[in-house]
Write a protein that holds these residues in place. Structure first.
Motif, PDB file in Angstrom:
ATOM      1  N   VAL A   1       0.883  -1.168   0.000  1.00  0.00           N
ATOM      2  CA  VAL A   1       0.000   0.000   0.000  1.00  0.00           C
ATOM      3  C   VAL A   1       0.912   1.207   0.000  1.00  0.00           C
ATOM      4  CG1 VAL A   1      -1.731   1.305   1.290  1.00  0.00           C
ATOM      5  CG2 VAL A   1      -1.827  -1.199   1.281  1.00  0.00           C
ATOM      6  N   HIS A   2       0.768   2.054  -1.021  1.00  0.00           N
ATOM      7  CA  HIS A   2       1.649   3.217  -1.134  1.00  0.00           C
ATOM      8  C   HIS A   2       0.836   4.415  -1.608  1.00  0.00           C
ATOM      9  CE1 HIS A   2       5.289   5.542  -1.787  1.00  0.00           C
ATOM     10  NE2 HIS A   2       4.812   5.879  -2.956  1.00  0.00           N
ATOM     11  N   TYR A   3       1.040   5.551  -0.943  1.00  0.00           N
ATOM     12  CA  TYR A   3       0.357   6.775  -1.352  1.00  0.00           C
ATOM     13  C   TYR A   3       1.313   7.621  -2.180  1.00  0.00           C
ATOM     14  CZ  TYR A   3      -2.277  11.127  -1.184  1.00  0.00           C
ATOM     15  OH  TYR A   3      -2.973  12.263  -1.540  1.00  0.00           O
ATOM     16  N   HIS A   4       0.895   7.940  -3.403  1.00  0.00           N
ATOM     17  CA  HIS A   4       1.650   8.818  -4.292  1.00  0.00           C
ATOM     18  C   HIS A   4       1.118  10.232  -4.052  1.00  0.00           C
ATOM     19  CE1 HIS A   4       3.412   5.460  -6.624  1.00  0.00           C
ATOM     20  NE2 HIS A   4       2.277   4.867  -6.315  1.00  0.00           N
ATOM     21  N   LYS A   5       1.837  10.978  -3.225  1.00  0.00           N
ATOM     22  CA  LYS A   5       1.346  12.272  -2.751  1.00  0.00           C
ATOM     23  C   LYS A   5       1.096  13.264  -3.889  1.00  0.00           C
ATOM     24  CE  LYS A   5       2.144  15.660   0.860  1.00  0.00           C
ATOM     25  NZ  LYS A   5       2.936  16.009   2.027  1.00  0.00           N
TER      26      LYS A   5
ATOM     27  N   GLU B   1      -2.836   9.609  -5.294  1.00  0.00           N
ATOM     28  CA  GLU B   1      -3.376   8.286  -5.596  1.00  0.00           C
ATOM     29  C   GLU B   1      -2.839   7.254  -4.602  1.00  0.00           C
ATOM     30  OE1 GLU B   1      -4.002   8.416 -10.408  1.00  0.00           O
ATOM     31  OE2 GLU B   1      -2.080   7.718  -9.646  1.00  0.00           O
ATOM     32  N   LEU B   2      -3.728   6.362  -4.184  1.00  0.00           N
ATOM     33  CA  LEU B   2      -3.360   5.256  -3.315  1.00  0.00           C
ATOM     34  C   LEU B   2      -3.140   4.036  -4.195  1.00  0.00           C
ATOM     35  CD1 LEU B   2      -3.056   4.370  -0.308  1.00  0.00           C
ATOM     36  CD2 LEU B   2      -5.421   3.546  -0.482  1.00  0.00           C
ATOM     37  N   GLU B   3      -1.949   3.453  -4.098  1.00  0.00           N
ATOM     38  CA  GLU B   3      -1.623   2.266  -4.891  1.00  0.00           C
ATOM     39  C   GLU B   3      -1.798   1.026  -4.023  1.00  0.00           C
ATOM     40  OE1 GLU B   3       2.313   0.208  -6.860  1.00  0.00           O
ATOM     41  OE2 GLU B   3       2.242   2.388  -6.720  1.00  0.00           O
ATOM     42  N   LEU B   4      -2.503   0.060  -4.570  1.00  0.00           N
ATOM     43  CA  LEU B   4      -2.701  -1.232  -3.913  1.00  0.00           C
ATOM     44  C   LEU B   4      -2.135  -2.303  -4.833  1.00  0.00           C
ATOM     45  CD1 LEU B   4      -6.448  -0.707  -2.964  1.00  0.00           C
ATOM     46  CD2 LEU B   4      -4.501  -0.466  -1.433  1.00  0.00           C
ATOM     47  N   ALA B   5      -1.132  -3.043  -4.357  1.00  0.00           N
ATOM     48  CA  ALA B   5      -0.531  -4.121  -5.143  1.00  0.00           C
ATOM     49  C   ALA B   5      -0.840  -5.446  -4.453  1.00  0.00           C
ATOM     50  CB  ALA B   5       0.970  -3.904  -5.268  1.00  0.00           C
TER      51      ALA B   5
ATOM     52  N   LYS C   1     -12.549  17.341  -5.888  1.00  0.00           N
ATOM     53  CA  LYS C   1     -11.551  17.133  -6.942  1.00  0.00           C
ATOM     54  C   LYS C   1     -10.106  17.201  -6.455  1.00  0.00           C
ATOM     55  CE  LYS C   1     -10.396  18.480 -11.641  1.00  0.00           C
ATOM     56  NZ  LYS C   1     -10.804  19.287 -12.792  1.00  0.00           N
ATOM     57  N   TYR C   2      -9.809  18.087  -5.524  1.00  0.00           N
ATOM     58  CA  TYR C   2      -8.420  18.306  -5.112  1.00  0.00           C
ATOM     59  C   TYR C   2      -8.082  17.748  -3.730  1.00  0.00           C
ATOM     60  CZ  TYR C   2      -8.939  21.391  -9.052  1.00  0.00           C
ATOM     61  OH  TYR C   2      -9.214  21.878 -10.298  1.00  0.00           O
ATOM     62  N   VAL C   3      -8.968  16.920  -3.183  1.00  0.00           N
ATOM     63  CA  VAL C   3      -8.715  16.354  -1.858  1.00  0.00           C
ATOM     64  C   VAL C   3      -7.519  15.397  -1.917  1.00  0.00           C
ATOM     65  CG1 VAL C   3     -10.237  14.317  -1.977  1.00  0.00           C
ATOM     66  CG2 VAL C   3      -9.893  15.463   0.192  1.00  0.00           C
ATOM     67  N   GLY C   4      -6.790  15.347  -0.827  1.00  0.00           N
ATOM     68  CA  GLY C   4      -5.648  14.442  -0.717  1.00  0.00           C
ATOM     69  C   GLY C   4      -5.692  13.719   0.618  1.00  0.00           C
ATOM     70  N   LEU C   5      -4.693  12.881   0.848  1.00  0.00           N
ATOM     71  CA  LEU C   5      -4.593  12.167   2.118  1.00  0.00           C
ATOM     72  C   LEU C   5      -3.497  12.775   2.978  1.00  0.00           C
ATOM     73  CD1 LEU C   5      -4.845   8.443   0.921  1.00  0.00           C
ATOM     74  CD2 LEU C   5      -6.558   9.741   2.182  1.00  0.00           C
ATOM     75  N   LYS C   6      -3.791  12.949   4.267  1.00  0.00           N
ATOM     76  CA  LYS C   6      -2.794  13.405   5.225  1.00  0.00           C
ATOM     77  C   LYS C   6      -2.085  12.224   5.862  1.00  0.00           C
ATOM     78  CE  LYS C   6      -5.072  15.675   8.222  1.00  0.00           C
ATOM     79  NZ  LYS C   6      -5.535  16.502   9.330  1.00  0.00           N
ATOM     80  N   ASN C   7      -2.839  11.134   6.069  1.00  0.00           N
ATOM     81  CA  ASN C   7      -2.286   9.986   6.770  1.00  0.00           C
ATOM     82  C   ASN C   7      -3.108   8.744   6.467  1.00  0.00           C
ATOM     83  OD1 ASN C   7      -0.534   8.631   8.460  1.00  0.00           O
ATOM     84  ND2 ASN C   7      -1.507   9.316  10.358  1.00  0.00           N
TER      85      ASN C   7
END
Length: 127
Positions: free
Chosen positions: A9-13, A17-21, A59-65
């Motif tokens: 699980v990796h967040y591309h800030k 985008e949240l990557e799930l492999a 549209k422009y929301v992101g993840l803090k944690n």
């Protein structure tokens, strides 16, 4: 059948985008906007199908944690302050594997409501 658990699980800030492999080689990237719009919280989904709240202006929301909850879910902390609702591995896998259909339906709902992905106060143009 239970959904697979991601091996990564990796967040591309920058891309938000949240990557799930997964072990089978499948890899999905889900935008923070998509995850916020489809939050499993009662605030978004309501307490039944007729009580869901259409999410607009994300549209422009992101993840803090991102925090793991036990062995079954992630808690996503969005930069708009939203941090309720647990994203179970099953729910994340469902969002990933049905992304195109869910997103198309969301866009139709926005259009029908005369609403926008743009936050209030931001002109409707590409940024």
């Amino acid at each position: 059948m239970t959904a697979p658990i991601p091996t990564r699980v990796h967040y591309h800030k920058q891309a938000r985008e949240l990557e799930l492999a997964y072990a089978d080689g499948e890899c999905y990237r889900l935008s923070a906007e998509y995850l916020r719009v489809f939050s499993p919280s009662a605030e978004v989904r309501g307490h039944g199908p007729d009580t869901a709240t259409l999410q607009t202006g994300m549209k422009y929301v992101g993840l803090k944690n991102i925090t793991q909850t036990g062995r079954y879910a992630l808690k996503l902390h969005f930069d708009d302050g939203h941090d309720t609702g647990l994203y179970s591995w099953e729910y994340l896998y469902d969002l990933a594997t049905h992304k195109d259909a869910y997103w198309a339906d969301y866009l139709k709902q926005l259009e029908a409501a005369g609403a926008s992905r743009e936050p209030l106060g931001i002109p409707l143009k590409s940024v």
